[in-house]
Motif scaffolding. Structure first.
Motif, mmCIF file in Angstrom:
data_model
loop_
_atom_site.group_PDB
_atom_site.id
_atom_site.type_symbol
_atom_site.label_atom_id
_atom_site.label_comp_id
_atom_site.label_asym_id
_atom_site.label_seq_id
_atom_site.Cartn_x
_atom_site.Cartn_y
_atom_site.Cartn_z
ATOM 1 N N ASN A 149 -21.500 27.322 -3.287
ATOM 2 C CA ASN A 149 -22.534 27.351 -2.247
ATOM 3 C C ASN A 149 -22.939 25.951 -1.801
ATOM 4 O OD1 ASN A 149 -22.583 30.085 -2.047
ATOM 5 N ND2 ASN A 149 -24.578 30.376 -3.018
ATOM 6 N N PHE A 152 -27.388 16.944 3.869
ATOM 7 C CA PHE A 152 -28.123 17.898 3.036
ATOM 8 C C PHE A 152 -28.219 17.325 1.625
ATOM 9 C CE2 PHE A 152 -28.349 21.418 0.050
ATOM 10 C CZ PHE A 152 -29.374 22.180 0.580
ATOM 11 N N ARG A 178 -31.927 28.178 5.609
ATOM 12 C CA ARG A 178 -30.688 28.950 5.646
ATOM 13 C C ARG A 178 -29.703 28.247 6.603
ATOM 14 N NH1 ARG A 178 -30.959 33.109 2.724
ATOM 15 N NH2 ARG A 178 -29.007 33.890 3.548
ATOM 16 N N PRO A 179 -28.399 28.554 6.479
ATOM 17 C CA PRO A 179 -27.413 27.786 7.273
ATOM 18 C C PRO A 179 -27.729 27.767 8.767
ATOM 19 C CG PRO A 179 -26.282 29.091 5.618
ATOM 20 C CD PRO A 179 -27.729 29.488 5.540
ATOM 21 N N PRO A 209 -28.888 27.185 -1.627
ATOM 22 C CA PRO A 209 -27.499 27.318 -2.094
ATOM 23 C C PRO A 209 -27.382 27.523 -3.602
ATOM 24 C CG PRO A 209 -27.919 25.104 -1.210
ATOM 25 C CD PRO A 209 -29.097 25.951 -0.865
ATOM 26 N N TYR A 263 -22.608 24.225 2.000
ATOM 27 C CA TYR A 263 -23.610 23.453 2.746
ATOM 28 C C TYR A 263 -23.065 22.073 3.137
ATOM 29 C CZ TYR A 263 -27.718 26.481 2.732
ATOM 30 O OH TYR A 263 -28.607 27.486 3.002
ATOM 31 N N CYS A 291 -32.923 22.013 0.271
ATOM 32 C CA CYS A 291 -33.313 23.407 0.089
ATOM 33 C C CYS A 291 -32.738 23.930 -1.218
ATOM 34 C CB CYS A 291 -32.796 24.253 1.254
ATOM 35 S SG CYS A 291 -33.527 25.886 1.287
ATOM 36 N N LEU A 340 -30.447 25.325 9.548
ATOM 37 C CA LEU A 340 -29.967 23.941 9.526
ATOM 38 C C LEU A 340 -29.256 23.591 10.831
ATOM 39 C CD1 LEU A 340 -30.774 23.802 6.571
ATOM 40 C CD2 LEU A 340 -28.525 22.890 6.048
ATOM 41 N N LEU A 375 -20.670 22.492 5.956
ATOM 42 C CA LEU A 375 -21.429 22.738 7.182
ATOM 43 C C LEU A 375 -21.923 21.416 7.773
ATOM 44 C CD1 LEU A 375 -22.812 24.652 9.170
ATOM 45 C CD2 LEU A 375 -24.688 24.912 7.524
#
Ligand SMILES: [Zn+2]
Length: 412
Positions: free
Chosen positions: A399, A34, A281-282, A301, A403, A298, A285, A406
């Motif tokens: 945030n 990301f 959004r998560p 976040p 990400y 994006c 993704l 994640l």
């Protein structure tokens, strides 16, 4: 012409999910990844070393914004964007097209002029800040991105609005192919002019798949882009260094994204990185990674963070099967209800909610960011309620780290 070999190394597959490494001239990046957005040469509120410590290996700069202010030539005189903003890692720049088309309407409102005039040569547009006219073409976009010193360059595409008719989407993707071929030719001409050292140390060049919400047009777009006669245009036979899917964050219903991926991904070359532009959004993704996409960017976040909305991972161990996007309420509904959004592996909270006033626990006990290791929910809520700028900074850090965590989990 010699190509950088092994620009993309695939390490393993988990079903369709790909884990690998993207090699750029400024270092390699673990995929899927990301990209934090440094729109105007800064990730809002966050220093480059902090961006790095969050786990980011690459940032995205916006060609449109940097070209208009302070100007790509000024940035070139400063060295390049890396030196100007003090980020030594890889930078991806977009082509500027998305902002030209999306911000053009704003200029029309403000100055009563036709904000965007599209022709085969390129696109003329009005800067919504001051009414000045500019012209952007596939060649000019490449020149700007080379001036910026970008490591991953995107070709200029026409980004059709949603909704648009099939006829318009077809004409638009055909133009996008012609523009991509012009960008490719111009890019390799400039690279060769830079001499052998530059040829061996060049940026990567990505094309952008369009076709709106039409299955056959998405497939057609990939076929046209990969069918370009690359060596005749002065570049390597291997063609594009990567493929991006564009036109997916333009207001189309969110349910169409899985379809667009389902139609498009099988036609993308296995051995090239794949970039889903401007989402999401998560859960989007996760779904896109599970569908075989590798790269993301994006504003969510940092933008959500500045508004006091924080992402919280529900469990350290999640298998990240594909998520049902319909199960997640959208942000608007969430605001109206002032309530938590429920994804299956995460939730969001609005820290400005009264119930956090005396909550002396971390925002996310599983998170290792500056906010979660040093401060409480009550403190962050207080900062937001009195308008302290530190609030947006801490929330953005958290945030972005969410990400990054994640993506780390998806690579694991
Ligand atoms: Zn945190």
């Amino acid at each position: 012409m010699k190509n950088i070999m092994g620009a993309w190394i695939q390490k393993k597959n988990i079903d369709k999910r790909r884990v690998g490494e993207l090699i750029t001239r400024r270092g390699s990046i673990q995929t899927p990844f990301f990209m934090p957005i440094a729109t105007r040469g800064a990730v809002k509120h966050i220093l480059p070393e902090e961006v790095r410590s969050l786990g980011a290996e690459i940032v995205l700069g916006n060609t449109y914004h940097l070209w208009l202010r302070p100007g790509s030539e000024l940035i070139a005189r400063a060295g390049d964007l890396h030196r100007f903003m003090d980020w030594s890692g890889p930078i991806l720049t977009d082509s500027g097209g998305f902002q030209v088309f999306s911000l053009g309407a704003r200029a029309s409102e403000r100055f009563g002029v036709n904000g965007v005039r599209l022709s085969e040569a390129g696109v003329e547009f009005v800067d919504p800040e001051n009414g000045n006219r500019y012209f952007l073409s596939p060649e000019i976009s490449i020149d700007i991105q080379l001036d910026l010193g970008s490591d991953i360059i995107m070709v200029l595409d026409e980004c059709p609005p949603y909704p648009c008719t099939r006829e318009y989407a077809l004409a638009s993707l055909q133009r996008t192919t012609r523009w991509a071929a012009r960008a490719f030719e111009h890019f390799y001409k400039k690279i060769k002019e830079g001499g052998e050292k530059y040829v061996n140390d060049r940026p990567l060049l990505f094309c952008i798949v369009q076709g709106s919400i039409y299955e056959d047009l998405r497939v057609e777009s990939v076929k046209q882009l990969s069918g370009i006669e690359f060596s005749a245009l002065g570049g390597p036979d291997s063609g594009w260094d990567g493929y991006a899917i564009g036109g997916v964050a333009v207001g189309e219903p969110r349910e169409t994204l899985p379809d667009i991926l389902k139609w498009t991904v099988p036609y993308l070359p296995e051995d090239k990185p794949r970039y889903l532009m401007g989402l999401g959004r998560p859960e989007e993704l996760v779904n896109a990674v599970n569908a075989g996409m590798d790269m993301f960017d994006c504003v969510i976040p940092t933008r959500e963070g500045r508004h006091g909305r924080l992402f919280i991972m529900k469990s350290q161990n999640t298998n990240f099967k594909s998520q049902n996007p319909n199960k997640t309420k959208n942000t608007k509904a969430q605001n109206e209800n002032n309530n938590e959004e429920e994804g299956s592996f995460y939730e969001t909270i609005n820290i400005q909610n009264e119930r956090f006033k005396e909550d002396f626990t971390p925002v996310d006990p599983l998170c290792d960011c500056l906010l979660c290791t040093r401060y409480t929910r009550a403190y962050l809520r207080h900062l937001f309620s009195v308008g302290e700028p530190l609030a947006g900074r801490l929330a953005s850090l958290h945030n972005l780290r969410f990400y990054m965590r994640l993506m780390e989990k998806l690579r694991d």
